[in-house]
Design a protein around this motif. Structure first.
Motif, PDB file in Angstrom:
ATOM      1  N   ALA A  85      -7.988 -41.621 -46.277  1.00 23.18           N
ATOM      2  CA  ALA A  85      -8.056 -43.058 -46.552  1.00 23.18           C
ATOM      3  C   ALA A  85      -8.391 -43.851 -45.295  1.00 23.18           C
ATOM      4  CB  ALA A  85      -6.729 -43.537 -47.141  1.00 23.18           C
ATOM      5  N   VAL A  86      -7.846 -43.458 -44.153  1.00 20.11           N
ATOM      6  CA  VAL A  86      -8.166 -44.153 -42.898  1.00 20.11           C
ATOM      7  C   VAL A  86      -9.629 -43.909 -42.533  1.00 20.11           C
ATOM      8  CG1 VAL A  86      -7.622 -44.329 -40.442  1.00 20.11           C
ATOM      9  CG2 VAL A  86      -5.783 -44.027 -42.096  1.00 20.11           C
ATOM     10  N   LEU A  87     -10.127 -42.704 -42.783  1.00 19.40           N
ATOM     11  CA  LEU A  87     -11.535 -42.411 -42.545  1.00 19.40           C
ATOM     12  C   LEU A  87     -12.427 -43.285 -43.431  1.00 19.40           C
ATOM     13  CD1 LEU A  87     -13.755 -40.689 -41.232  1.00 19.40           C
ATOM     14  CD2 LEU A  87     -13.408 -39.002 -43.035  1.00 19.40           C
ATOM     15  N   LEU A  88     -12.031 -43.488 -44.687  1.00 17.39           N
ATOM     16  CA  LEU A  88     -12.791 -44.355 -45.581  1.00 17.39           C
ATOM     17  C   LEU A  88     -12.801 -45.795 -45.078  1.00 17.39           C
ATOM     18  CD1 LEU A  88     -11.739 -43.068 -49.138  1.00 17.39           C
ATOM     19  CD2 LEU A  88     -13.727 -42.435 -47.765  1.00 17.39           C
ATOM     20  N   SER A  89     -11.705 -46.239 -44.491  1.00 17.52           N
ATOM     21  CA  SER A  89     -11.656 -47.594 -43.923  1.00 17.52           C
ATOM     22  C   SER A  89     -12.663 -47.737 -42.786  1.00 17.52           C
ATOM     23  CB  SER A  89     -10.241 -47.905 -43.424  1.00 17.52           C
ATOM     24  OG  SER A  89      -9.295 -47.854 -44.477  1.00 17.52           O
ATOM     25  N   ILE A 117     -12.784 -45.436 -54.131  1.00 13.44           N
ATOM     26  CA  ILE A 117     -11.934 -44.278 -53.865  1.00 13.44           C
ATOM     27  C   ILE A 117     -10.793 -44.644 -52.926  1.00 13.44           C
ATOM     28  CG2 ILE A 117     -11.891 -41.936 -52.938  1.00 13.44           C
ATOM     29  CD1 ILE A 117     -13.276 -42.242 -55.644  1.00 13.44           C
ATOM     30  N   ALA A 118     -11.054 -45.531 -51.972  1.00 13.75           N
ATOM     31  CA  ALA A 118      -9.999 -45.954 -51.056  1.00 13.75           C
ATOM     32  C   ALA A 118      -8.857 -46.635 -51.804  1.00 13.75           C
ATOM     33  CB  ALA A 118     -10.563 -46.887 -49.986  1.00 13.75           C
ATOM     34  N   ILE A 135      -3.373 -50.416 -46.027  1.00 14.22           N
ATOM     35  CA  ILE A 135      -3.284 -51.379 -44.922  1.00 14.22           C
ATOM     36  C   ILE A 135      -4.564 -51.380 -44.099  1.00 14.22           C
ATOM     37  CG2 ILE A 135      -2.043 -51.955 -42.804  1.00 14.22           C
ATOM     38  CD1 ILE A 135       0.469 -50.766 -44.120  1.00 14.22           C
ATOM     39  N   THR A 136      -5.042 -50.202 -43.714  1.00 16.32           N
ATOM     40  CA  THR A 136      -6.272 -50.147 -42.927  1.00 16.32           C
ATOM     41  C   THR A 136      -7.476 -50.600 -43.738  1.00 16.32           C
ATOM     42  OG1 THR A 136      -6.551 -47.792 -43.494  1.00 16.32           O
ATOM     43  CG2 THR A 136      -5.421 -48.321 -41.417  1.00 16.32           C
ATOM     44  N   GLY A 137      -7.432 -50.382 -45.052  1.00 19.59           N
ATOM     45  CA  GLY A 137      -8.504 -50.862 -45.909  1.00 19.59           C
ATOM     46  C   GLY A 137      -8.567 -52.373 -45.944  1.00 19.59           C
ATOM     47  N   TYR A 196     -16.502 -55.824 -34.699  1.00 15.85           N
ATOM     48  CA  TYR A 196     -16.594 -54.477 -35.260  1.00 15.85           C
ATOM     49  C   TYR A 196     -15.801 -53.476 -34.440  1.00 15.85           C
ATOM     50  CZ  TYR A 196     -18.446 -49.846 -36.239  1.00 15.85           C
ATOM     51  OH  TYR A 196     -18.554 -48.495 -36.517  1.00 15.85           O
ATOM     52  N   TRP A 197     -16.007 -53.480 -33.131  1.00 18.66           N
ATOM     53  CA  TRP A 197     -15.346 -52.474 -32.304  1.00 18.66           C
ATOM     54  C   TRP A 197     -13.841 -52.692 -32.223  1.00 18.66           C
ATOM     55  CZ3 TRP A 197     -17.788 -48.288 -31.946  1.00 18.66           C
ATOM     56  CH2 TRP A 197     -19.174 -48.259 -31.882  1.00 18.66           C
ATOM     57  N   VAL A 198     -13.409 -53.935 -32.212  1.00 22.51           N
ATOM     58  CA  VAL A 198     -11.967 -54.197 -32.250  1.00 22.51           C
ATOM     59  C   VAL A 198     -11.368 -53.670 -33.546  1.00 22.51           C
ATOM     60  CG1 VAL A 198     -10.219 -56.015 -32.380  1.00 22.51           C
ATOM     61  CG2 VAL A 198     -12.032 -56.166 -30.667  1.00 22.51           C
ATOM     62  N   SER A 199     -12.061 -53.902 -34.669  1.00 23.95           N
ATOM     63  CA  SER A 199     -11.549 -53.437 -35.966  1.00 23.95           C
ATOM     64  C   SER A 199     -11.513 -51.918 -36.035  1.00 23.95           C
ATOM     65  CB  SER A 199     -12.408 -54.005 -37.103  1.00 23.95           C
ATOM     66  OG  SER A 199     -13.729 -53.484 -37.060  1.00 23.95           O
ATOM     67  N   VAL A 200     -12.503 -51.247 -35.443  1.00 20.14           N
ATOM     68  CA  VAL A 200     -12.530 -49.776 -35.450  1.00 20.14           C
ATOM     69  C   VAL A 200     -11.307 -49.211 -34.740  1.00 20.14           C
ATOM     70  CG1 VAL A 200     -13.680 -47.784 -34.404  1.00 20.14           C
ATOM     71  CG2 VAL A 200     -15.005 -49.420 -35.735  1.00 20.14           C
ATOM     72  N   PHE A 201     -11.054 -49.688 -33.531  1.00 21.35           N
ATOM     73  CA  PHE A 201      -9.926 -49.165 -32.772  1.00 21.35           C
ATOM     74  C   PHE A 201      -8.592 -49.619 -33.379  1.00 21.35           C
ATOM     75  CE2 PHE A 201     -13.302 -48.943 -29.484  1.00 21.35           C
ATOM     76  CZ  PHE A 201     -13.253 -47.571 -29.276  1.00 21.35           C
TER      77      PHE A 201
END
Length: 468
Positions: free
Chosen positions: A200-204, A240-241, A251-253, A417-422
């Motif tokens: 699920a975190v990977l899908l986010s 799917i998420a 939460i990450t979604g 984008y990069w802030v959200s990724v980390f």
């Protein structure tokens, strides 16, 4: 073989094939974080083969952007190696937390045995060997000269493939043959991974990366049909998420969806500002894309919520003995962190060391093989050296993000984008251990490499602007 070199135009057309082969291997063999998963034996052997093109096409200039993460990865491996070096008995007994083992060794007549820092050296050796996957994932695309947008497309493809496979897993039920591991969350759409939280975190990550590719039209011009494909991938991954049943994924979604909305909003404002400053070519209607995307995402979320098809919400409300254990174990984790904060208990040793501290009231049929809080487990297993390595990475990341924000004042969406990724990776690691799975490690290293290449591009652009 010349076509694979990063300094030729053909590298973008052919180098991706090598990375795709690596991605296939890590997808089908790298979904489990367990040290006893038989698939990891084949994965590490195959991953080591990809060191050949990295060495052959090595270029100091191309590798310079990722020098810091590569050095930190090497330091981490060096500390793991030090943890398995046998120490003299007197020196070993002076280490924090060794008293229970020293007492038992004395009773067995083994008091003078040389022992390493790691309580379970074979597990630490296994952890050291596992670094070959993130090393290859980080270095291979850079050595072959792949464009960062190409690597980001790999992230989306992996996420979409996990979502599609997860849908077929749900269709087949808990007994579906599409679950590739013995220990897996059967009945959940885990995709190529064994743990639904990791999936699920990977899908986010795939969700927010899809949105970033759509708005970042300066790097790669997508045709209309390609944009529709990315939009379809976004909806498939989101669906799917929502039904994954992972609370961490929920939460990450939500973080990913908020970041997606902000990406389109900032891109639309920046596009409008460029139009106001002077005439130019027409830009995509980001406002319409943003409004349409948000409305559609909210509609999908509302429909799933109305029909009670978001299991993660029910799990947030109902909980259960295993879910409550994540909170109940925190005092024990804190005690272990204080004990092993200096040198650590050895990477990979948490499961065995936890038995020394396990309270009787937490004895359940299910056992705790990981801390389910990777930040705490890093301290327990790695101690102060691991903390310093992680701190150095955070310092590099914070400094780079500050530089990125200053260099891309007209394109704030990049920093978002990069802030959200980390942030997604950090939040996911608070309640689980996604970075322990080789597939997730590969995706994370791809993102780290793209981040470094993005920063290099912005630096070069700033130099060009100053010269102009």
């Amino acid at each position: 073989m010349k076509i694979l070199r990063g300094d030729t135009s053909a590298s973008l057309g052919k180098g991706w094939i090598v990375v795709a082969l690596f991605a296939l291997a890590v997808a089908f063999l790298g979904g489990s974080s367990r040290p006893d998963a038989i698939q990891t034996v084949a994965l590490r052997s195959m991953a080591a083969l990809f060191l050949i093109p990295i060495i052959y096409y090595y270029s100091a200039d191309r590798m310079r952007p990722v020098k810091v993460p590569l050095v930190l990865l090497a330091l981490l491996g060096g500390w793991m190696a030090i943890q398995i070096i046998p120490l003299p008995p007197g020196l070993w007994r002076s280490l924090p937390g060794t008293d229970p083992v020293a007492e038992l060794s004395g009773l067995l007549g083994l008091a003078e045995t040389w022992r390493p820092i790691s309580f379970v050296p074979v597990r630490t050796l296994n952890a050291l060997a596992s670094l070959v996957v993130p090393l290859v994932a980080l270095a291979l695309p850079v050595a072959l000269g792949l464009h960062r947008s190409t690597v980001l497309i790999f992230v989306v493809i992996v996420g979409l493939s996990c979502a599609i496979l997860g849908a077929f897993q749900l269709t087949g039920g808990a007994g579906s043959p599409l679950y590739f591991y013995e220990y897996v969350n059967r009945g959940s759409p885990t995709g190529f991974l064994a743990n639904r939280n990791h999936s699920a975190v990977l899908l986010s990550l795939a969700l927010v990366t899809t949105a970033y590719l759509l708005v970042d039209n300066r790097r790669r011009k997508f045709q209309l049909w390609q944009k529709f494909c990315l939009g379809g991938a976004f909806l498939a991954i989101l669906t799917i998420a929502l039904i994954s049943g992972s609370r961490a994924g929920l939460i990450t979604g939500l973080v990913a969806l908020a970041a997606c909305g902000l990406l389109f909003f900032l891109k639309n404002r920046e596009t409008q500002s460029s139009r106001d400053q002077g005439p130019g070519r027409s830009s995509p209607p980001y406002r319409s894309m943003a409004v349409g995307g948000v409305v559609l995402a909210l509609l999908v979320f509302a429909l799933f919520l109305a029909f009670g098809r978001i299991p993660a919400i029910d799990r947030l409300v109902d909980g259960g003995p295993w879910e409550d254990m994540r909170w109940s174990v925190l005092p024990t984790l804190w005690e272990m962190m204080k004990t092993y904060a200096l040198f650590g208990a050895g990477f990979g040793s948490f499961e065995e060391v936890y038995h020394i501290y396990e309270p009787t009231e937490l004895l359940l049929p299910n056992y705790l093989n990981m801390a389910h809080n990777d930040w705490a487990q890093l301290v327990i297993e790695g101690g102060l050296p691991a903390i310093l390595i992680l701190g150095a990475f955070f310092l590099w990341m914070a400094k780079s993000m500050g530089e990125m924000g200053a260099a891309s004042r007209q394109e704030r969406f990049r920093l978002v984008y990069w802030v959200s990724v980390f942030a997604i990776i950090s939040i996911g690691s608070l309640a689980d251990y996604p970075l322990r799975a080789p597939l997730f490690q590969a995706v994370a290293m791809w993102l780290v490499g793209c981040f470094a290449l993005e920063l290099k591009s912005l630096r070069n652009l700033a130099k060009t602007d100053r010269r102009a």
